[in-house]
Design a protein around this motif. Structure first.
Motif, PDB file in Angstrom:
ATOM      1  N   SER A  30       0.833  -1.209   0.000  1.00 22.90           N
ATOM      2  CA  SER A  30       0.000   0.000   0.000  1.00 22.90           C
ATOM      3  C   SER A  30       0.862   1.251   0.000  1.00 22.90           C
ATOM      4  N   GLY A  31       1.905   1.214   0.795  1.00 19.01           N
ATOM      5  CA  GLY A  31       2.810   2.365   0.860  1.00 19.01           C
ATOM      6  C   GLY A  31       3.505   2.603  -0.457  1.00 19.01           C
ATOM      7  N   CYS A  32       3.888   1.530  -1.127  1.00 19.79           N
ATOM      8  CA  CYS A  32       4.578   1.645  -2.422  1.00 19.79           C
ATOM      9  C   CYS A  32       3.646   2.228  -3.475  1.00 19.79           C
ATOM     10  N   CYS A  33       2.398   1.760  -3.531  1.00 15.13           N
ATOM     11  CA  CYS A  33       1.422   2.268  -4.498  1.00 15.13           C
ATOM     12  C   CYS A  33       1.122   3.734  -4.233  1.00 15.13           C
ATOM     13  N   PHE A  34       0.964   4.071  -2.967  1.00 13.44           N
ATOM     14  CA  PHE A  34       0.680   5.457  -2.606  1.00 13.44           C
ATOM     15  C   PHE A  34       1.838   6.358  -3.026  1.00 13.44           C
ATOM     16  N   HIS A  35       3.055   5.840  -2.796  1.00 13.86           N
ATOM     17  CA  HIS A  35       4.245   6.626  -3.173  1.00 13.86           C
ATOM     18  C   HIS A  35       4.301   6.848  -4.683  1.00 13.86           C
ATOM     19  N   ARG A  36       4.063   5.758  -5.395  1.00 14.68           N
ATOM     20  CA  ARG A  36       4.081   5.888  -6.857  1.00 14.68           C
ATOM     21  C   ARG A  36       2.991   6.826  -7.354  1.00 14.68           C
ATOM     22  N   TRP A  37       1.841   6.710  -6.716  1.00 18.43           N
ATOM     23  CA  TRP A  37       0.722   7.577  -7.098  1.00 18.43           C
ATOM     24  C   TRP A  37       1.045   9.038  -6.831  1.00 18.43           C
ATOM     25  N   MET A  38       1.637   9.307  -5.682  1.00 19.46           N
ATOM     26  CA  MET A  38       2.024  10.674  -5.333  1.00 19.46           C
ATOM     27  C   MET A  38       3.114  11.201  -6.278  1.00 19.46           C
ATOM     28  N   VAL A  39       4.056  10.327  -6.623  1.00 18.21           N
ATOM     29  CA  VAL A  39       5.112  10.726  -7.555  1.00 18.21           C
ATOM     30  C   VAL A  39       4.520  11.076  -8.907  1.00 18.21           C
ATOM     31  N   ALA A  40       3.557  10.251  -9.350  1.00 14.68           N
ATOM     32  CA  ALA A  40       2.924  10.502 -10.644  1.00 14.68           C
ATOM     33  C   ALA A  40       2.158  11.814 -10.636  1.00 14.68           C
ATOM     34  N   ILE A  41       1.427  12.043  -9.520  1.00 16.13           N
ATOM     35  CA  ILE A  41       0.684  13.306  -9.401  1.00 16.13           C
ATOM     36  C   ILE A  41       1.637  14.486  -9.379  1.00 16.13           C
ATOM     37  N   ARG A  42       2.735  14.332  -8.618  1.00 18.29           N
ATOM     38  CA  ARG A  42       3.711  15.423  -8.523  1.00 18.29           C
ATOM     39  C   ARG A  42       4.318  15.727  -9.896  1.00 18.29           C
TER      40      ARG A  42
END
Length: 458
Positions: A30-42
């Motif tokens: 979950s943490g990895c997906c959230f991180h990737r999602w945040m990176v993509a949004i950023r």
């Protein structure tokens, strides 16, 4: 006991361990997906921010240039007026173009100028310009391209061959601006470099812009040194130049006629000199016999069917260099539009010598007369075509006779200046188009005249 405990403990460990591992894995995933999602949004936000910043910088850049009257960029080139010529529906301006050998070359770039057309009509009091006129202008430009592509003669101007397929030229211009402020410099420096952005040195007051591209589809032509009109005005033509121009022009027009083309706007302004070579230019009125209504190599009426069922154009060229037949059409089109419309209808359906020699004429005969007027002006400094004032009071029936009187008078007064060319001019300037000398005949007679010898210095 110990072994049993150990066994239970071991068993318990074996039982409890998978749940613990699963929880940790799920948390990690979950943490990895959230991180990737945040990176993509950023990244997306940064991309949008950069795009907005670039657009704002670009708008600021364009606004800044407009403030320095960058439209004037298009008016100056190499310290001279960028515009070289302006016609009824086209303009010729000085550009730079990458040519076959990948060198930048100055060219005369010709494009359709519908804005000028509309402006001229509005000046004349016509607010709504018929779209058909703009369409006809573009058709004329297309015919000019076709003629230049199909005609090949050393004395017919030939378009410059660009490097690559686009043929888009660049205007090379120098203009004066004030020094940029620091804020303006910082804004301009943020503009991303690309092929469409002018390369500006911000430290100079004089900027050079070489990336203002033209409309595609123009005709790049070689720059000429001067025109026959200019040299006639300057009285700078030598006997050798006059003879060279006469042979070049006659040969070029004869080549056109032999290949089914007519020029219909021969005049000194359209005869250019490049070095020692004379070039026939400006094919905006040129027509192939297939463009003329019921035209053929046997007879080319100056009648073009432009619409359905009876819309016709049959007045071409410049009035001062028209044959009596075309001049009469021009006068009637201005003074008696209803009559000329009726006659144009008649000529569409009965074109061959229906009103000959009053109105109907072979287009090659019209060219021959314009050629005679041009050569006469070159040799004598005067155009024998009567002015509108001199034609006042002349009836339609008397117009050819009036023309002939003016021609005979001028040829007689300047017989010495005309010299060996007298027979050719007399033949080309017959008012009766059936008696007029053809251009190929004039070319054959001209070939029999000895060429003048350049005087050698002592």
């Amino acid at each position: 006991m110990t072994n049993e405990h150990n066994s239970v403990s071991t068993t318990g460990a074996l039982i409890n361990h998978p749940q613990q591992v699963g929880d940790e894995a799920e948390s990690y995933f979950s943490g990895c997906c959230f991180h990737r999602w945040m990176v993509a949004i950023r990244k997306r936000c940064q991309s949008i921010k950069q795009h907005i910043k670039n657009r704002l910088a670009e708008r600021s850049f364009k606004k800044t240039l407009r403030e320095y009257n960058v439209s004037d960029v298009l008016e100056k080139a190499h310290g001279e007026n960028n515009r070289l010529g302006l016609g009824a529906h086209s303009k010729v301006e000085r550009y730079q173009m990458e040519v076959e050998d990948r060198q930048m070359q100055d060219v005369a770039y010709k494009v359709v100028d519908t804005a000028h057309m509309v402006s001229e009509f509005q000046k004349a009091g016509i607010k709504e310009v018929d779209k058909k006129l703009i369409i006809d202008a573009k058709k004329s430009f297309a015919r000019e391209k076709k003629a230049l592509a199909e005609l090949s003669h050393p004395n017919i101007i030939k378009p410059v061959t660009p490097h690559g397929k686009t043929g888009i030229a660049e205007k090379a211009a120098v203009f004066n601006v004030r020094t940029f402020s620091e804020d303006e410099k910082s804004e301009l420096q943020e503009v991303p470099a690309n092929d469409d952005s002018p390369d500006i040195d911000l430290e100079f007051d004089f900027e050079i812009i070489e990336s203002v591209t033209t409309e595609s589809g123009g005709i790049p032509l070689p720059l000429a040194d001067t025109s026959l009109a200019q040299q006639i005005s300057d009285k700078s033509l030598t006997p050798v130049q006059k003879d060279s121009a006469a042979r070049a022009l006659t040969g070029a027009v004869a080549h056109m006629h032999n290949n089914g083309y007519v020029h219909l706007d021969i005049k000194p302004e359209n005869i250019l000199r490049q070095g020692d070579t004379w070039l026939l230019s400006d094919f905006g009125c040129a027509h192939h016999y297939s463009d003329l209504h019921r035209g053929s190599m046997d007879y080319m009426p100056v009648v073009v069917k432009t619409g359905f069922p009876i819309d016709a154009d049959f007045v071409f060229g410049t009035q001062a260099y028209m044959s009596p037949q075309l001049r009469l059409r021009s006068v009637m089109a201005n003074e008696f539009p209803d009559t000329i419309n009726l006659l144009s209808t008649a000529l569409l359906y009965f074109p061959k010598r229906f009103l000959d020699p009053v109105l109907d004429t072979d287009a090659r005969a019209a060219d021959a007369y314009s050629l005679g007027l041009t050569l006469c002006e070159m040799l004598t400094g005067q155009n024998p075509s009567p002015s509108p004032l001199q034609l006042e009071g002349t009836t339609i029936e008397k117009m050819p006779e009036t023309y002939q009187q003016w021609v005979n008078r001028l040829l007689g007064e300047h017989r010495d200046a005309i010299g060996d060319y007298y027979e050719i001019l007399e033949g080309l300037l017959k008012s009766d188009c059936n008696e007029r000398m053809t251009v190929p005949e004039a070319e054959r007679l001209l070939a029999q005249i000895p060429q003048p010898v350049i005087a050698q210095p002592d």
